[in-house]
Design a protein around this motif. Structure first.
Motif, PDB file in Angstrom:
ATOM      1  N   ALA A 244       5.363  10.177  -2.468  1.00 41.45           N
ATOM      2  CA  ALA A 244       5.093  11.268  -1.550  1.00 41.45           C
ATOM      3  C   ALA A 244       3.815  11.347  -1.047  1.00 41.45           C
ATOM      4  CB  ALA A 244       5.621  12.623  -2.292  1.00 41.45           C
ATOM      5  N   LYS A 245       2.830  11.066  -1.798  1.00 44.71           N
ATOM      6  CA  LYS A 245       1.400  11.121  -1.527  1.00 44.71           C
ATOM      7  C   LYS A 245       1.233  10.040  -0.722  1.00 44.71           C
ATOM      8  CE  LYS A 245      -3.139  11.680  -3.205  1.00 44.71           C
ATOM      9  NZ  LYS A 245      -3.757  10.787  -2.384  1.00 44.71           N
ATOM     10  N   ALA A 246       1.650   8.885  -0.960  1.00 47.88           N
ATOM     11  CA  ALA A 246       1.507   7.751   0.025  1.00 47.88           C
ATOM     12  C   ALA A 246       2.073   7.854   1.445  1.00 47.88           C
ATOM     13  CB  ALA A 246       1.912   6.555  -0.505  1.00 47.88           C
ATOM     14  N   LEU A 247       3.149   8.544   1.486  1.00 48.10           N
ATOM     15  CA  LEU A 247       3.890   8.903   2.858  1.00 48.10           C
ATOM     16  C   LEU A 247       3.035   9.819   3.385  1.00 48.10           C
ATOM     17  CD1 LEU A 247       7.393   8.872   1.548  1.00 48.10           C
ATOM     18  CD2 LEU A 247       6.453   7.379   3.048  1.00 48.10           C
ATOM     19  N   THR A 248       2.768  10.977   2.631  1.00 50.77           N
ATOM     20  CA  THR A 248       1.674  12.103   3.382  1.00 50.77           C
ATOM     21  C   THR A 248       0.538  11.503   4.028  1.00 50.77           C
ATOM     22  OG1 THR A 248       2.626  13.530   2.002  1.00 50.77           O
ATOM     23  CG2 THR A 248       0.878  14.302   2.796  1.00 50.77           C
ATOM     24  N   ASP A 249      -0.124  10.649   3.108  1.00 51.55           N
ATOM     25  CA  ASP A 249      -1.467  10.034   3.205  1.00 51.55           C
ATOM     26  C   ASP A 249      -1.579   8.951   4.389  1.00 51.55           C
ATOM     27  OD1 ASP A 249      -2.515  12.060   1.680  1.00 51.55           O
ATOM     28  OD2 ASP A 249      -2.811  10.385   0.077  1.00 51.55           O
ATOM     29  N   GLY A 250      -0.199   8.593   4.738  1.00 50.87           N
ATOM     30  CA  GLY A 250      -0.222   7.417   5.546  1.00 50.87           C
ATOM     31  C   GLY A 250      -0.637   6.135   5.089  1.00 50.87           C
ATOM     32  N   THR A 251      -0.615   5.959   3.672  1.00 50.15           N
ATOM     33  CA  THR A 251      -0.795   4.658   2.910  1.00 50.15           C
ATOM     34  C   THR A 251       0.413   3.759   3.408  1.00 50.15           C
ATOM     35  OG1 THR A 251      -1.742   6.006   1.025  1.00 50.15           O
ATOM     36  CG2 THR A 251      -1.063   3.786   0.526  1.00 50.15           C
ATOM     37  N   ILE A 252       1.722   4.235   3.299  1.00 49.57           N
ATOM     38  CA  ILE A 252       2.638   3.335   3.871  1.00 49.57           C
ATOM     39  C   ILE A 252       3.243   4.283   4.890  1.00 49.57           C
ATOM     40  CG2 ILE A 252       2.929   2.298   1.727  1.00 49.57           C
ATOM     41  CD1 ILE A 252       5.554   3.898   1.322  1.00 49.57           C
ATOM     42  N   ALA A 253       4.187   3.535   5.824  1.00 47.65           N
ATOM     43  CA  ALA A 253       4.567   4.198   7.126  1.00 47.65           C
ATOM     44  C   ALA A 253       6.069   4.882   6.671  1.00 47.65           C
ATOM     45  CB  ALA A 253       4.922   3.147   8.273  1.00 47.65           C
ATOM     46  N   ALA A 254       6.841   4.370   5.910  1.00 44.95           N
ATOM     47  CA  ALA A 254       8.069   5.404   5.575  1.00 44.95           C
ATOM     48  C   ALA A 254       8.894   4.709   4.415  1.00 44.95           C
ATOM     49  CB  ALA A 254       9.026   5.021   6.956  1.00 44.95           C
ATOM     50  N   ALA A 255       9.956   5.575   4.175  1.00 38.96           N
ATOM     51  CA  ALA A 255      10.591   5.057   2.679  1.00 38.96           C
ATOM     52  C   ALA A 255      12.095   5.407   2.910  1.00 38.96           C
ATOM     53  CB  ALA A 255      10.126   5.714   1.683  1.00 38.96           C
ATOM     54  N   GLY A 256      13.044   4.461   2.627  1.00 40.85           N
ATOM     55  CA  GLY A 256      14.374   4.688   2.494  1.00 40.85           C
ATOM     56  C   GLY A 256      14.833   4.825   0.990  1.00 40.85           C
ATOM     57  N   ILE A 257      15.417   6.107   0.528  1.00 42.33           N
ATOM     58  CA  ILE A 257      15.346   6.227  -0.838  1.00 42.33           C
ATOM     59  C   ILE A 257      16.995   6.642  -0.972  1.00 42.33           C
ATOM     60  CG2 ILE A 257      14.719   7.375  -2.917  1.00 42.33           C
ATOM     61  CD1 ILE A 257      12.412   5.807  -1.670  1.00 42.33           C
ATOM     62  N   ASP A 258      17.574   5.783  -2.095  1.00 41.98           N
ATOM     63  CA  ASP A 258      18.924   6.446  -2.366  1.00 41.98           C
ATOM     64  C   ASP A 258      19.208   6.552  -3.778  1.00 41.98           C
ATOM     65  OD1 ASP A 258      21.782   6.360  -1.926  1.00 41.98           O
ATOM     66  OD2 ASP A 258      22.029   4.536  -3.185  1.00 41.98           O
ATOM     67  N   VAL A 259      18.077   6.741  -4.722  1.00 46.55           N
ATOM     68  CA  VAL A 259      18.052   6.898  -6.069  1.00 46.55           C
ATOM     69  C   VAL A 259      16.790   7.733  -6.432  1.00 46.55           C
ATOM     70  CG1 VAL A 259      19.576   4.907  -6.595  1.00 46.55           C
ATOM     71  CG2 VAL A 259      16.939   4.764  -6.382  1.00 46.55           C
ATOM     72  N   PHE A 260      16.955   8.542  -7.094  1.00 47.45           N
ATOM     73  CA  PHE A 260      15.765   9.477  -7.679  1.00 47.45           C
ATOM     74  C   PHE A 260      15.563   9.606  -9.352  1.00 47.45           C
ATOM     75  CE2 PHE A 260      18.005  10.634  -3.923  1.00 47.45           C
ATOM     76  CZ  PHE A 260      16.962  10.879  -2.904  1.00 47.45           C
TER      77      PHE A 260
END
Length: 316
Positions: A244-260
């Motif tokens: 979540a932090k990496a996505l918020t900070d722009g460390t990576i561009a996006a994520a597709g998640i099916d499992v938690f």
């Protein structure tokens, strides 16, 4: 002497279909009970197991507090690929054989990988919202899979099927696996190299002590800021807070998640719900009509082979 089979939760097939599989694969004297609803707690699971020696389940957690009440249990047919939701240490200690249904969802899961990847690359959720709110394609420029470097972490059956689809889309494929695999067109590299060079990283490892938190803050920092992460494996393979932090900070561009970290519904405070550029699914990777039909057949065959003294797909 007849044996009892307790199917303690739904398999995604009807009771009639379950009876047909029983008649096709199991001896006539096996007494089968099919519970086509989820048990509300461990006590209800234990009651459903009762005095059965054969137990079939899908992906609901089955822990020692329920299993220990079933004094006659000798065999578990898990209608799922992973068995991390089962009290495996208890089963080993009590000589309860556990078989899984590996292979039933190879196509289903690998196809979802590309549904998530294309959904992110082509901003499909935003496109749908734009049409519904009378907007145009302004700001919705996407990307193509063709020509991208696609990293597959874990080259088991689902990983290999994902490789085939990535190659069909015209991607260069990098692979990471604990042991060397000979797969045409795949450059097998270490995890660090794969993370650094891939435009898309797709996870296909089981959940074990070694893979828990496999992708954390340090690993995400290795990825390109334009890269996307796809997880259809197991939730705890990825550090949720770090992602979540990496996505918020722009460390990576996006994520597709099916499992938690747990089965949906997920908690309202899960940080991925507020992280940008995510496409989230409620653990549907395995959930196709075709996959569930294949899974049920394997689950019944596992019971049949155990009764013949030749257990298959054994996980312990």
């Amino acid at each position: 002497m007849s044996q009892k089979l307790a199917i303690i939760e739904p398999l995604g097939i009807s009771e009639e279909e379950a009876q047909q599989l029983k008649e096709q694969y199991l001896p006539a004297d096996v007494e089968m009970t099919y519970y086509n609803t989820k048990a509300k707690d461990a006590a209800e699971q234990a009651a459903r197991i009762g005095d059965a020696s054969l137990v079939m389940l899908a992906n609901s957690p089955l822990r020692e507090d329920a299993l220990s009440k079933g004094a006659n249990v000798k065999f578990l047919s898990v209608a799922f690929t992973g068995v991390d939701h089962v009290a495996m240490d208890y089963c080993r200690g009590k000589d309860i054989i556990v078989s899984n249904c590996s292979g039933y969802a190879n196509e289903a899961v690998s196809e979802l990988v590309f549904g998530l990847a294309i959904g992110l690359y082509r901003k499909l959720a935003a496109c749908d919202a734009a049409v519904r709110s009378e907007k145009t394609r302004e700001g919705l420029l996407g990307f193509e899979l063709s020509g991208k470097t696609f990293g597959v972490v874990g080259l088991g059956a689902i990983g290999r099927q994902t490789v085939k689809l990535a190659q069909a889309f015209g991607c260069k494929v990098l692979g990471y696996n604990r042991s060397q695999k000979d797969i045409a067109g795949v450059e097998q590299v270490d995890l660090e190299t794969l993370l650094k060079e891939s435009d898309i990283v797709s996870l296909h490892v089981p959940l074990t002590e070694a893979t828990k938190g496999l992708i954390g803050e340090a690993e995400l920092a290795l990825m390109k800021p334009t890269a996307i992460l796809i997880n259809t494996a197991r939730g705890p393979v990825v550090d949720t807070a770090a992602l979540a932090k990496a996505l918020t900070d722009g460390t990576i561009a996006a994520a597709g998640i099916d499992v938690f970290d747990g089965e949906p519904p997920i908690a309202a405070d899960n940080p991925l719900l507020k992280a940008p550029n995510t496409l989230l699914a409620p653990h549907i990777g395995f959930a196709t009509k075709e996959a569930l039909a294949k899974r049920a057949v394997i689950a019944f065959k596992n019971v049949a082979m155990y009764l013949q003294g030749k257990p298959q797909n054994v996980m312990n």
